[in-house]
Write a protein that holds these residues in place. Structure first.
Motif, short mmCIF file in Angstrom:
data_model
loop_
_atom_site.label_atom_id
_atom_site.label_comp_id
_atom_site.label_asym_id
_atom_site.label_seq_id
_atom_site.Cartn_x
_atom_site.Cartn_y
_atom_site.Cartn_z
N ALA A 87 0.93 -1.04 0.05
CA ALA A 87 -0.01 0.03 0.00
C ALA A 87 0.72 1.33 -0.19
CB ALA A 87 -1.00 0.12 1.37
N ILE A 91 0.53 4.11 -2.53
CA ILE A 91 0.18 5.38 -2.15
C ILE A 91 1.13 6.60 -2.50
CG2 ILE A 91 -0.18 6.89 0.06
CD1 ILE A 91 -1.58 4.28 1.30
N TYR A 142 -4.80 7.41 7.09
CA TYR A 142 -3.29 6.40 7.03
C TYR A 142 -2.66 6.30 8.12
CZ TYR A 142 1.17 4.68 5.36
OH TYR A 142 2.26 4.11 5.19
N VAL A 205 -6.17 7.10 -2.76
CA VAL A 205 -5.34 6.97 -1.51
C VAL A 205 -6.24 6.44 -0.44
CG1 VAL A 205 -3.97 7.88 0.14
CG2 VAL A 205 -3.59 8.78 -2.31
N MET A 208 -6.86 2.78 -0.99
CA MET A 208 -5.55 1.92 -0.58
C MET A 208 -5.37 2.06 0.85
SD MET A 208 -3.19 3.64 -3.48
CE MET A 208 -3.50 3.05 -5.45
N VAL A 209 -5.58 3.27 1.62
CA VAL A 209 -5.64 3.17 3.16
C VAL A 209 -6.66 2.17 3.60
CG1 VAL A 209 -6.22 4.28 5.09
CG2 VAL A 209 -4.78 5.51 3.10
#
Lengths: 231, 231
Positions: A87, A91, A142, A205, A208-209
């Motif tokens: 990730a 990111i 994140y 993002v 992905m987090v």
């Protein structure tokens, strides 16, 4: 003792990796805010600072890549830990693009004259603030591995999209009524589009987090990505 | 003999990695084309196929992630080879998003009634074709490690952006003149935005292809990303 040493070394590496992403994200957030300030105030020195500062974001992406590779090669992380490293790599690629869009806004800011006479310009700062807030929130998500906050960022993207639509309509009317401002309008539409893309990339993002935190991508009840329903 | 074996195993892994990306890309390109066909023809079965097919693209991203990690961990690639593996990881993340946008278009296609009475719909297929062509070309550039073709994709993004602007203006006029079609217009604007994002993401892949092929990101003479100059 050996295993403990490995775990400690891994934790240190991951902490450094997260620190690099946080630094990249902080710079990207500042770049969005400064580029918008430079645009609104006509501050060329600030615009130049954003343009030059983008190199640092690019360099940090490279550092993330190197460290992530080092972690995979030396520490052989498994499951959750590996997901986190993957990730981070992805990111970093997306945050780098947010930096690019901010740089593009700063360059557009340098090209605009007569900004005081241009009324639709007053709409852009609020849209820029919303996008900068999304970048800020997704980095907080994140850092805290907070999947709930990541979902909120995805939902906020709709607001940026609606802003863009409303600005677009406003600009088109303004252009029709004031043909002399068409080139300024075109520059500002370009800025609005870049802000919209920053929001979209913050959303990317956020996905992905969410993945790093939970192992799944965020979806609504019928498995549809939250920000693309168009409802 | 041992070194030769390692090189051969690495080459096989890289070939498989490239094959997975090519497969993902082919599916994403088909998803864009099919989603647009479903929209124009009102073909709900085709729209459903795009929606269901997205799971395969997601699964391929996972396979790319796993294989890339395996290559880094087992083969310890250096320099160009490592750059290629990192690029594959990042490209897979972006192609997956192109699949998401196509799925969103397919879902919008299912919601539109009375498409024959809606004249601005005729503008969208050409924009969709342009975006699908960008996806196709960037994958060709990836397969051939062709930095020049990657640069062409980046330049083509401006055409998609201009298409979007012209469609937006056209839709706004149409909405003003035909208030009864506003909800259809809103759906189609959402489609146009998703096509624009597909073009933007193809551009993102193009930057990564350029990086994998040359070790640098594409930039014009003053170091500005090619697609964001707004000129």
């Amino acid at each position: 003792m050996g295993a403990e040493h490995t775990v400690k070394a891994f934790d240190e590496d991951i902490t450094r990796l997260r620190g690099l992403i946080a630094e990249m994200g902080g710079l990207a957030e500042a770049a969005v805010t400064n580029a918008m300030d430079a645009l609104v105030k006509g501050d060329d020195a600030l615009a130049d600072q954003v343009i030059k500062g983008d190199k640092r974001i690019d360099a940090l992406e490279s550092e993330v890549d190197k460290l992530a590779v080092r972690i995979i090669a030396l520490r052989a992380p498994m499951a959750d830990d590996l997901r986190e490293v993957i990730a981070a790599l992805k990111i970093a690629g997306v945050v780098e693009r947010i930096g690019d869009y901010s740089k593009a806004i700063a360059k557009a800011a340098r090209k605009i004259d007569n900004r005081k006479k241009f009324e639709p310009l007053t709409l852009l700062p609020a849209m820029g603030e919303l996008a900068a807030e999304m970048v800020h929130d997704v980095l907080t998500a994140y850092a805290a591995r907070d999947a709930g906050l990541a979902r909120e960022v995805i939902v906020a993207d709709t607001k940026v999209d609606n802003f863009y639509d409303s600005i677009f309509r406003n600009f088109v009317s303004h252009m029709v009524e004031n043909p002399a401002t068409i080139s300024t309008s075109a520059q500002l539409l370009f800025v609005a589009r870049n802000i919209e893309r920053i929001g979209d990339h913050a959303t990317n993002v956020a996905e992905m987090v969410h993945f790093a935190a939970t192992g799944t991508y965020p979806a609504d009840d019928d498995g549809e990505p939250l920000h693309q329903t168009g409802d």
